[in-house]
Design a protein around this motif. Structure first.
Motif: not given
Length: 330
Positions: A113-115, A139-161
């Motif tokens: 999930m992390k990688r 898709g709001a399963g387990v993979q969705a969580y690390t998508q947000l955690e990781a992508i927010s490290e490389v872009r200043p994410i504010e809004e999530v749908v």
């Protein structure tokens, strides 16, 4: 010497996401430069148990470190109902390339999930608009969580749908991140019109079409990991700049596998591999780039790179449970 035993909680603790993202970028570069070995994923099919095993070995050498390992992972769909076990479980063996000593045995499910999130972050960093502030997730399963955690490290994410057929999953996801982001449930089209979209579903009939994304949306297609899986409509793919992680894996079991086998999509429609962009052999997003798609199947070099981060961090912080596996302990 001792081998470290690292549980899923240990992996979660020591897989520092910015470090994992950096390690994966280095792994993609090593693969492009030819300093990585990654034999084809092998399968042990077990139809009598409605399941299979998969082995994913790799070695990679970066400018600063080298590492080797093997992930042993299964897919048994009947496990939750019949045995109260997860469908997918993974174990990672992380070894010293010089001596072959098993440095660590760690949970491979959390590591995956992390990688997977980190791989999407690397692609997003190179292919999304520089000022991206919105992220859609289908898709709001387990993979969705690390998508947000990781992508927010490389872009200043504010809004999530987030979009999912299961309202309870959406609610859990929103509650988890409500204190960090402006996050809400929405339709696939609402998610797709964000600056970045990650699709993390197991569907075999496309659910995202060209009208469901913005003119410059970057899409991380993460869900397809087997023949027949297909999240994005063919006309969306054909109109996009397609970047893949590995040609053999993507054409066999990635997002492009269905239209590729049908001849609808060919090699001429593939812009390049992510490693080429990471090392600068191909350009990432430019002012003229429209929709981009990253077809991610998940590579063994990613598991090894992430395991390297986990092991080094756990060692530095004296974490995990050391034990004498091969009789070499002091």
């Amino acid at each position: 010497m001792h081998t470290l035993l690292l549980s899923d909680e240990d992996v979660d603790t020591y897989a520092d996401m910015p470090s994992v993202i950096d390690a994966l970028e280095a792994a993609f570069a090593a693969y492009q430069h030819g300093t990585a070995q990654m034999p084809a994923k092998s399968y042990v099919d077990l139809p009598q148990y409605n399941g299979d095993f998969r082995s994913m070995p790799a070695y990679l050498a970066t400018d600063e470190w080298d590492a080797a390992g093997l992930k042993w992972v299964n897919v048994h769909p009947d496990n939750p109902d019949d045995h109260d076990l997860p469908t997918v479980m993974g174990t990672m063996i992380y070894s010293d390339p010089e001596t072959a000593y098993p440095l660590a045995i760690m949970d491979g499910t959390e590591l995956t999930m992390k990688r997977t999130g980190a791989a999407a972050a690397v692609a997003t960093d190179h292919l999304a608009v520089a000022d991206a502030t919105s992220l859609g997730i289908v898709g709001a399963g387990v993979q969705a969580y690390t998508q947000l955690e990781a992508i927010s490290e490389v872009r200043p994410i504010e809004e999530v749908v987030v979009s999912d057929l299961d309202d309870e999953r959406v609610e859990r996801f929103v509650e988890t991140f409500a204190d960090r982001f402006d996050v809400r449930g929405g339709s696939i089209s609402e998610a797709g019109h964000c600056d970045v979209l990650s699709t993390v579903t197991p569907v075999e009939e496309p659910i995202v079409g060209p009208d469901d994304v913005g003119e410059r949306t970057h899409v991380n297609a993460m869900g397809a990991d087997a023949e027949g899986k297909h999240e994005l409509a063919d006309d969306l793919l054909l109109g996009a700049t397609i970047v893949i992680d590995d040609h053999e894996q993507c054409t066999h079991s990635g997002e492009i596998n269905v239209p590729y086998h049908a001849g609808t999509l060919t090699d001429d429609d593939i812009y390049g591999e992510i490693g080429e962009i990471v090392v600068g052999d191909r350009a990432g997003r430019t002012a003229d780039t429209g929709v981009t798609v990253f077809d991610s199947t998940g590579l063994a070099i990613q598991d090894v790179a992430a395991a390297h981060v986990v092991y080094e961090e756990a060692s530095d912080r004296e974490g995990g449970s050391p034990f004498d596996l091969v009789g070499a302990g002091n």
